[in-house]
Design an enzyme around this catalytic site. Structure first.
Site, PDB file in Angstrom:
ATOM      1  N   ASP A 161      21.747  12.175 -10.267  1.00  0.00           N
ATOM      2  CA  ASP A 161      23.184  11.957 -10.104  1.00  0.00           C
ATOM      3  C   ASP A 161      23.858  13.098  -9.358  1.00  0.00           C
ATOM      4  O   ASP A 161      23.550  14.272  -9.575  1.00  0.00           O
ATOM      5  CB  ASP A 161      23.858  11.817 -11.461  1.00  0.00           C
ATOM      6  CG  ASP A 161      23.513  10.512 -12.154  1.00  0.00           C
ATOM      7  OD1 ASP A 161      23.978  10.321 -13.277  1.00  0.00           O
ATOM      8  OD2 ASP A 161      22.765   9.698 -11.572  1.00  0.00           O
ATOM      9  N   ASP A 185      20.285   0.413 -13.431  1.00  0.00           N
ATOM     10  CA  ASP A 185      19.951   1.792 -13.781  1.00  0.00           C
ATOM     11  C   ASP A 185      18.566   1.894 -14.425  1.00  0.00           C
ATOM     12  O   ASP A 185      17.815   0.913 -14.477  1.00  0.00           O
ATOM     13  CB  ASP A 185      21.043   2.348 -14.691  1.00  0.00           C
ATOM     14  CG  ASP A 185      21.318   3.816 -14.470  1.00  0.00           C
ATOM     15  OD1 ASP A 185      20.453   4.535 -13.945  1.00  0.00           O
ATOM     16  OD2 ASP A 185      22.423   4.265 -14.831  1.00  0.00           O
ATOM     17  N   GLU A 238      16.884   4.116  -9.855  1.00  0.00           N
ATOM     18  CA  GLU A 238      15.889   4.781 -10.714  1.00  0.00           C
ATOM     19  C   GLU A 238      15.715   6.246 -10.332  1.00  0.00           C
ATOM     20  O   GLU A 238      14.710   6.860 -10.667  1.00  0.00           O
ATOM     21  CB  GLU A 238      14.566   4.001 -10.731  1.00  0.00           C
ATOM     22  CG  GLU A 238      13.910   3.738  -9.400  1.00  0.00           C
ATOM     23  CD  GLU A 238      13.179   4.955  -8.869  1.00  0.00           C
ATOM     24  OE1 GLU A 238      12.032   5.184  -9.226  1.00  0.00           O
ATOM     25  OE2 GLU A 238      13.789   5.681  -8.052  1.00  0.00           O
ATOM     26  N   TRP A 239      16.762   6.798  -9.636  1.00  0.00           N
ATOM     27  CA  TRP A 239      16.892   8.238  -9.391  1.00  0.00           C
ATOM     28  C   TRP A 239      15.802   8.824  -8.481  1.00  0.00           C
ATOM     29  O   TRP A 239      15.585  10.029  -8.454  1.00  0.00           O
ATOM     30  CB  TRP A 239      16.916   9.019 -10.712  1.00  0.00           C
ATOM     31  CG  TRP A 239      17.705   8.377 -11.803  1.00  0.00           C
ATOM     32  CD1 TRP A 239      18.939   7.786 -11.690  1.00  0.00           C
ATOM     33  CD2 TRP A 239      17.330   8.241 -13.176  1.00  0.00           C
ATOM     34  NE1 TRP A 239      19.345   7.298 -12.902  1.00  0.00           N
ATOM     35  CE2 TRP A 239      18.381   7.564 -13.839  1.00  0.00           C
ATOM     36  CE3 TRP A 239      16.213   8.634 -13.916  1.00  0.00           C
ATOM     37  CZ2 TRP A 239      18.347   7.267 -15.194  1.00  0.00           C
ATOM     38  CZ3 TRP A 239      16.182   8.341 -15.273  1.00  0.00           C
ATOM     39  CH2 TRP A 239      17.232   7.666 -15.902  1.00  0.00           C
ATOM     40  N   GLY A 240      15.075   7.956  -7.765  1.00  0.00           N
ATOM     41  CA  GLY A 240      14.030   8.455  -6.883  1.00  0.00           C
ATOM     42  C   GLY A 240      12.773   8.892  -7.590  1.00  0.00           C
ATOM     43  O   GLY A 240      11.880   9.483  -6.978  1.00  0.00           O
ATOM     44  N   GLU A 241      12.656   8.587  -8.890  1.00  0.00           N
ATOM     45  CA  GLU A 241      11.519   9.072  -9.675  1.00  0.00           C
ATOM     46  C   GLU A 241      10.188   8.495  -9.211  1.00  0.00           C
ATOM     47  O   GLU A 241       9.151   9.145  -9.302  1.00  0.00           O
ATOM     48  CB  GLU A 241      11.727   8.733 -11.152  1.00  0.00           C
ATOM     49  CG  GLU A 241      12.745   9.611 -11.845  1.00  0.00           C
ATOM     50  CD  GLU A 241      12.661   9.486 -13.347  1.00  0.00           C
ATOM     51  OE1 GLU A 241      12.205   8.437 -13.837  1.00  0.00           O
ATOM     52  OE2 GLU A 241      13.058  10.439 -14.039  1.00  0.00           O
TER      53      GLU A 241
END
Length: 673
Positions: free
Chosen positions: A231, A176, A209-212
């Protein structure tokens, strides 16, 4: 990781802290954390995740609650075997956050929570392995994980943590992004890649990493899959927003490196079974990881039927490894096609809208070679048909028809494909007859013979055919069209009611085919004359990214009524709608209204966060829009001419950057009739 909105502040702050703070905190910077002899940078040509990983993750159903424990994990492994999910391809049983104690031991090692996992992680791994399955685990590329309890992350401990995971028998790591101390993402994730490789154990590596940092552009030789979005939550709006962000990334996916639009919500209760079938269908056509997020110990048979559809799973697991691409998407009517290794195409006809829609494409448009006819396999009906080249269906609201089409020489062995459709508005005023027209259309190369059609409604409704309901034969492209008068009794409450259109026909070989199209009629009342607040009027339908649409308050993301006063740029509004992208609210306007007005923007309650765009649609036409708005911008006045429209739809999108704190207000929204 975690519900995106609870982590937003943490993540933004973490991103602004210099990496030097690690040293100030007494931690080792990742670049120095590797052993003296570092392994050569791998290419990930390791034979892992050649098809998208399939399995289970507990987070969406349990979060950090006490029910997440050794007993649950073993129970899920048992169910994989007992319910046939293992045979269907599911193999990973993955632990998410909260499996460890908040502190490392005196040697700096991670310590499993002795209450949750009294026998340790290795014992759980051994049990899962004994079932022929694999175990996954979770940590964060930061000093702590995402949970507020502050469990230890792996930043600065990559090699020792990876060694522990390998020694325990872990087969999959979800890594994460919380509390990352501003360290460069590529550096953090590459360090753990090297640490995992140094163990010598094959471990599938999931970058979260949430696509950042656009991992699809750099992570194909770092991880086996990477999250492309924030999420997911168990709502139609959340699923839809994530789907739209992941679809354009098809060129980056392939064997051993997959776009990950987050876990499945199927069975968690926040969507209908129709919506869950769409969720599962679209994740499969996008070659996404299929990680079950519901507690299978409590799952309904309908949930198992969706998760265990082997024909749909075969689309996801096709060894060619192509992610489906968008063929068309006009008006929320999506056609997505996926090239398969055997030369066929999986085609998803996905209806984003709140009413049934006709969706159509052709074999040529989805990339198939020219042929006299094709075999079309419906993957939810488990039936095969022949088609002359048209791929079409009337798709219920929020539904998906998923087919597999091939230039098959044996097409004539199957009956012709027939589309059922209903024209006219399914909006009914109680006591007044609504006129509808059904169409039964032969899409096949062979004729449909002895065709009959029927339409049924709720008990007490009057449904009468006013034209022919049978046809001796329908050649290719021809339709049986039937007019119907549909009346709901006086006093019928407003709301949605089921209609069913049924047809029966025979193929030239005598095979009888019965088909049915479930539809929805809405009993409506005309809006009052004059100007009314939209927050006070009944709506036809409402979908939202998080929580319900709120009347006259902001969106609170969870239960109805948990919002706050609508506030834009310091101005408080008593009336309006509080929504969260992706959102759509529809009103019946009965062709009697002229104008919609509102002040729109991102609610002040999210600080500097949130980017959205507002749209107003009159029937199927966009009549007003704002472009992207941020919290830093004042309220924007928005006016739309809706003269002659039967339905007005208020839409909020995520502004193109994914769903993140997108609290949007239709402040002082008014309808003039």
């Amino acid at each position: 990781m975690r519900h995106l909105h609870t982590r937003t502040t943490r993540r933004r702050v973490a991103g602004g802290i210099a990496a030097a703070l690690l040293a100030a905190a007494g931690l080792t910077v990742p670049a120095v954390a590797a052993p003296a002899t570092e392994p050569a940078a791998p290419t990930l040509a390791d034979g892992l995740a050649l098809t998208p990983p399939m399995g289970f993750n507990n987070w969406n159903s349990t979060n950090c609650r006490a029910e997440f424990n050794e007993s649950m994990v073993k129970g899920i492994a048992d169910l994989f075997v007992e319910k046939g999910l293992k045979d269907a391809g599911y193999q990973y049983v993955n632990l998410d956050d909260c499996w460890a104690l908040p502190s490392r031991d005196s040697d700096g090692r991670l310590v499993p929570d002795p209450v949750r996992f009294p026998n340790g992680i290795k014992a759980v791994a051994d049990y899962v392995h004994s079932k022929g399955l694999k175990l996954g685990i979770y940590t964060s590329a930061g000093t702590k994980t995402c949970n507020s309890a502050g469990f230890p992350g792996a930043l600065g401990h990559e090699y020792s943590d990876a060694r522990q995971f390998a020694d325990w028998g872990v087969d999959y790591l979800k890594y994460d992004n919380c509390n990352n101390q501003g360290v460069d993402a590529k550096l953090r994730y590459t360090t753990m890649r090297d640490a995992l490789r140094a163990t010598g154990r094959p471990i599938v590596y999931s970058i979260c990493e949430w696509g950042e940092n656009n991992p699809w552009e750099w992570a194909s030789d770092v991880g086996h899959l990477w999250r492309t979005t924030g999420d997911i939550s168990d709502s139609w709006g959340s699923m839809l927003g994530i789907l739209k962000k992941n679809l354009p990334l098809a060129p980056y996916a392939g064997p051993g490196h997959w776009n990950d639009p987050d876990m499945l919500e199927v069975g968690n209760g926040g969507m209908t079974d129709t919506e869950y079938r769409s969720h599962f269908s679209m994740w499969s056509v996008m070659a996404a990881p299929l990680l079950i997020g519901s507690d299978l110990r409590k799952a309904s048979q309908a949930t198992f039927d969706i998760l265990d559809n082997k024909e749909v799973i075969a689309v996801d697991q096709d060894p060619l490894g192509k992610q489906g691409t968008v063929v068309s998407s006009e008006g929320g009517r999506w056609v997505v096609a996926k090239e398969m290794k055997d030369g066929s195409r999986a085609v998803a006809l996905f209806n984003e809208t709140g009413t049934a829609q006709h969706l159509s494409t052709t074999a040529t448009a989805v990339g198939l070679p020219g042929a006299r006819a094709y075999t079309l396999r419906d993957l939810w009906q488990h039936r095969s048909y022949n088609t002359a080249g048209t791929i079409a269906a009337t798709v219920p609201a929020h539904g998906t028809v998923l087919v597999r089409v091939s230039a098959d020489r044996k097409w004539a062995a199957h009956p012709p494909a027939v589309e059922l459709g209903l024209e006219g508005s399914p909006l009914v005023e109680a006591g007044r007859a609504a006129m509808l027209t059904s169409a039964v259309t032969d899409l096949g190369r062979t004729p449909a013979e002895h065709v009959s059609v029927g339409l049924t409604g709720p008990n007490g409704w009057t449904v009468k055919a006013t034209s022919h309901t049978t046809a001796k034969a329908l050649p290719t492209g021809r339709s049986l069209r039937t007019s119907w008068s549909v009346t709901a009794p006086e006093g019928t409450p407003t709301g949605s009611y089921d209609l069913t259109l049924k047809a029966s026909y025979r193929s030239p070989t005598g095979m009888r085919v019965d088909s049915a199209l479930p539809l929805t009629a809405s009993v409506v009342v005309p809006p009052p004359a004059g100007t009314s607040g939209l927050g006070d009027l009944p709506w036809l339908s409402a979908t939202n990214g998080y929580g319900p649409v709120e009347r006259n308050t902001s969106n609170g993301e969870s239960a109805a009524g948990d919002g706050h006063p609508i506030t834009l740029g310091g101005v408080v509004y008593a009336k309006g709608l509080g929504v969260h992208a992706e959102s759509a609210v529809e009103y019946y306007t009965a062709k009697a209204c002229e104008k919609v007005t509102a002040d729109v923007g991102v609610d002040d309650e999210k600080g500097a966060n949130g980017t959205v765009a507002f749209e107003i649609w009159a029937d199927g036409t966009k009549v007003a829009s704002t472009g992207v708005l941020t919290n830093a911008m004042p309220a924007q006045p928005l006016t739309a001419d809706v003269t002659g429209a039967q339905v007005v739809r208020l839409v909020v999108t995520d502004g193109g950057d994914g769903i993140d704190s997108d609290h949007a207000d239709w402040a002082d929204a008014r309808l003039s009739c």
